[in-house]
Design a protein around this motif. Structure first.
Motif, PDB file in Angstrom:
ATOM      1  N   LYS A  43      10.132  11.502 -51.853  1.00 58.83           N
ATOM      2  CA  LYS A  43       8.775  11.168 -52.313  1.00 58.83           C
ATOM      3  C   LYS A  43       8.221   9.938 -51.594  1.00 58.83           C
ATOM      4  O   LYS A  43       8.010   8.886 -52.190  1.00 58.83           O
ATOM      5  CB  LYS A  43       8.775  10.927 -53.820  1.00 58.83           C
ATOM      6  CG  LYS A  43       9.112  12.160 -54.641  1.00 58.83           C
ATOM      7  CD  LYS A  43       9.180  11.834 -56.119  1.00 58.83           C
ATOM      8  CE  LYS A  43       9.566  13.049 -56.950  1.00 58.83           C
ATOM      9  NZ  LYS A  43       9.700  12.710 -58.391  1.00 58.83           N
ATOM     10  N   HIS A  44       7.978  10.071 -50.298  1.00 61.37           N
ATOM     11  CA  HIS A  44       7.426   8.933 -49.554  1.00 61.37           C
ATOM     12  C   HIS A  44       5.989   8.680 -49.999  1.00 61.37           C
ATOM     13  O   HIS A  44       5.200   9.629 -50.153  1.00 61.37           O
ATOM     14  CB  HIS A  44       7.463   9.195 -48.050  1.00 61.37           C
ATOM     15  CG  HIS A  44       7.271   7.956 -47.236  1.00 61.37           C
ATOM     16  ND1 HIS A  44       6.041   7.360 -47.070  1.00 61.37           N
ATOM     17  CD2 HIS A  44       8.160   7.185 -46.569  1.00 61.37           C
ATOM     18  CE1 HIS A  44       6.177   6.278 -46.323  1.00 61.37           C
ATOM     19  NE2 HIS A  44       7.454   6.146 -46.013  1.00 61.37           N
ATOM     20  N   PRO A  45       5.623   7.418 -50.228  1.00 55.79           N
ATOM     21  CA  PRO A  45       4.288   7.128 -50.777  1.00 55.79           C
ATOM     22  C   PRO A  45       3.133   7.307 -49.796  1.00 55.79           C
ATOM     23  O   PRO A  45       1.989   7.478 -50.228  1.00 55.79           O
ATOM     24  CB  PRO A  45       4.407   5.654 -51.198  1.00 55.79           C
ATOM     25  CG  PRO A  45       5.463   5.093 -50.291  1.00 55.79           C
ATOM     26  CD  PRO A  45       6.451   6.203 -50.098  1.00 55.79           C
ATOM     27  N   LYS A  70       3.752  12.333 -45.116  1.00 56.75           N
ATOM     28  CA  LYS A  70       4.335  13.636 -45.424  1.00 56.75           C
ATOM     29  C   LYS A  70       5.250  14.000 -44.259  1.00 56.75           C
ATOM     30  O   LYS A  70       4.778  14.281 -43.149  1.00 56.75           O
ATOM     31  CB  LYS A  70       3.235  14.689 -45.609  1.00 56.75           C
ATOM     32  CG  LYS A  70       2.378  14.464 -46.849  1.00 56.75           C
ATOM     33  CD  LYS A  70       1.347  15.560 -47.007  1.00 56.75           C
ATOM     34  CE  LYS A  70       0.507  15.346 -48.263  1.00 56.75           C
ATOM     35  NZ  LYS A  70      -0.515  16.411 -48.427  1.00 56.75           N
ATOM     36  N   MET A  71       6.560  14.000 -44.523  1.00 57.08           N
ATOM     37  CA  MET A  71       7.532  14.215 -43.454  1.00 57.08           C
ATOM     38  C   MET A  71       8.608  15.192 -43.911  1.00 57.08           C
ATOM     39  O   MET A  71       8.666  15.577 -45.071  1.00 57.08           O
ATOM     40  CB  MET A  71       8.177  12.876 -43.067  1.00 57.08           C
ATOM     41  CG  MET A  71       7.171  11.788 -42.695  1.00 57.08           C
ATOM     42  SD  MET A  71       7.946  10.221 -42.276  1.00 57.08           S
ATOM     43  CE  MET A  71       8.529   9.688 -43.904  1.00 57.08           C
ATOM     44  N   GLY A  72       9.496  15.557 -42.980  1.00 61.37           N
ATOM     45  CA  GLY A  72      10.605  16.427 -43.312  1.00 61.37           C
ATOM     46  C   GLY A  72      11.652  15.704 -44.144  1.00 61.37           C
ATOM     47  O   GLY A  72      11.598  14.484 -44.320  1.00 61.37           O
ATOM     48  N   LYS A  73      12.644  16.453 -44.639  1.00 56.94           N
ATOM     49  CA  LYS A  73      13.654  15.888 -45.534  1.00 56.94           C
ATOM     50  C   LYS A  73      14.494  14.822 -44.838  1.00 56.94           C
ATOM     51  O   LYS A  73      14.804  13.786 -45.436  1.00 56.94           O
ATOM     52  CB  LYS A  73      14.555  16.995 -46.067  1.00 56.94           C
ATOM     53  CG  LYS A  73      13.853  17.960 -46.997  1.00 56.94           C
ATOM     54  CD  LYS A  73      14.815  19.012 -47.528  1.00 56.94           C
ATOM     55  CE  LYS A  73      14.119  19.966 -48.492  1.00 56.94           C
ATOM     56  NZ  LYS A  73      15.059  20.997 -49.016  1.00 56.94           N
ATOM     57  N   SER A  76      13.739   7.090 -43.993  1.00 54.82           N
ATOM     58  CA  SER A  76      12.747   6.092 -44.387  1.00 54.82           C
ATOM     59  C   SER A  76      13.143   5.433 -45.700  1.00 54.82           C
ATOM     60  O   SER A  76      12.946   4.227 -45.892  1.00 54.82           O
ATOM     61  CB  SER A  76      11.365   6.743 -44.519  1.00 54.82           C
ATOM     62  OG  SER A  76      10.398   5.802 -44.918  1.00 54.82           O
ATOM     63  N   ALA A  77      13.705   6.223 -46.606  1.00 56.71           N
ATOM     64  CA  ALA A  77      14.121   5.692 -47.904  1.00 56.71           C
ATOM     65  C   ALA A  77      15.257   4.681 -47.762  1.00 56.71           C
ATOM     66  O   ALA A  77      15.324   3.700 -48.507  1.00 56.71           O
ATOM     67  CB  ALA A  77      14.541   6.832 -48.828  1.00 56.71           C
ATOM     68  N   THR A  92      -2.955   6.130 -41.776  1.00 55.41           N
ATOM     69  CA  THR A  92      -1.612   6.712 -41.787  1.00 55.41           C
ATOM     70  C   THR A  92      -1.688   8.188 -41.385  1.00 55.41           C
ATOM     71  O   THR A  92      -1.524   9.087 -42.214  1.00 55.41           O
ATOM     72  CB  THR A  92      -0.960   6.575 -43.172  1.00 55.41           C
ATOM     73  OG1 THR A  92      -1.851   7.126 -44.151  1.00 55.41           O
ATOM     74  CG2 THR A  92      -0.673   5.139 -43.506  1.00 55.41           C
ATOM     75  N   THR A  93      -1.938   8.398 -40.117  1.00 51.37           N
ATOM     76  CA  THR A  93      -1.978   9.741 -39.547  1.00 51.37           C
ATOM     77  C   THR A  93      -1.503   9.676 -38.103  1.00 51.37           C
ATOM     78  O   THR A  93      -1.839   8.735 -37.374  1.00 51.37           O
ATOM     79  CB  THR A  93      -3.389  10.344 -39.604  1.00 51.37           C
ATOM     80  OG1 THR A  93      -3.398  11.576 -38.854  1.00 51.37           O
ATOM     81  CG2 THR A  93      -4.424   9.410 -39.009  1.00 51.37           C
TER      82      THR A  93
END
Length: 250
Positions: free
Chosen positions: A59-61, A64-67, A73-74, A125-126
């Motif tokens: 759940k990145h804030p 939108k990325m892959g798993k 990132s987490a 953020t794009t």
């Protein structure tokens, strides 16, 4: 268009560094600051980290990325990778590259020069912006984007990284100054451990715990002094590290 240009613009941080350096030489840099959002666990209580589920880590804030990249990132190992990439792409000493937490992901890089000037590169953020500029920089083409967000600029909220919350940042202390196969050990081990986490074989906190255990082993420490000669050196070591993890049932 050169291959090197494509590498610079492969993500927002390195694009921003490249763009900020257009009128400067790397030798004029005092510092590069890469920004990190802090991911989904920037404010999560440390006492809850052992109970983090795969769905939580994804759940990145902001992005939108892959798993895989969402998990990186987490844990913030993705920023360790970006420091390594910046070191190689821009020929800058590791000591000059810093990481700052910036929850809004609006600032992508800050460049401090030895003439007293500082470039702050901001954009939405794009990835459309780095990709657009890869294709059309200085060509006269225009990209429709949002207006400058003054609310974010007035509250950038930049902070140093807390290594207790994000222990992966400590990996930077293990990196040799030379280009070596040790980076391959780190990447391969993390890839395998994240795979195990995503398959619910290990806990979220086990990713960093086992990674540090692996890279500290003598059989892998030796790769700090060995540079890759070709792609086969890298792929063979990658396979070996993953196999060692499997055999040790980590």
């Amino acid at each position: 268009m050169s291959i090197k240009l494509n590498l610079y613009q492969s993500n927002s941080e390195h694009f921003s560094i490249w763009y900020g350096l257009k009128n400067y030489k790397s030798r004029n840099l005092e510092n590069i600051f890469l920004t990190a959002s802090g991911g989904p666990f920037y404010k999560t209580s440390l006492s809850k980290f052992k109970k983090i589920k795969v769905s939580d880590a994804l759940k990145h804030p902001n992005w939108k990325m892959g798993k895989k990249i969402s998990t990186d990132s987490a844990t913030m190992i993705n920023k360790v990778y970006e420091v390594i990439e910046a070191r190689k792409l821009f020929d800058v000493n590791y000591k000059k590259i810093k990481i700052l937490i910036h929850p809004k992901s609006y600032v992508h890089a800050i460049l401090k020069f030895n003439n007293g000037l500082t470039n702050v590169i901001v954009h939405d953020t794009t990835m459309k912006i780095p990709i657009f500029n890869t294709l059309f920089l200085d060509s006269g083409h225009k990209l429709k984007t949002n207006k400058v967000d003054l609310d974010i600029l007035n509250n950038l909220n930049l902070n140093n990284v807390n290594s207790k919350r994000f222990p992966m940042i400590k990996l930077l202390n293990f990196l040799p100054d030379n280009h070596s196969l040790y980076e391959t050990v780190i990447v391969a081990a993390n890839d395998k451990l994240v795979e195990l986490f995503l398959n619910n074989k290990i806990k979220f906190t086990d990713i960093q715990k086992n990674l540090f255990k692996i890279i500290k082993k003598n059989e892998f420490q030796k790769f700090k002094k060995i540079s890759p000669k070709n792609i086969t050196d890298i792929t063979n070591l990658n396979d070996y590290v993953r196999l060692k993890i499997d055999k040790n049932n980590i």
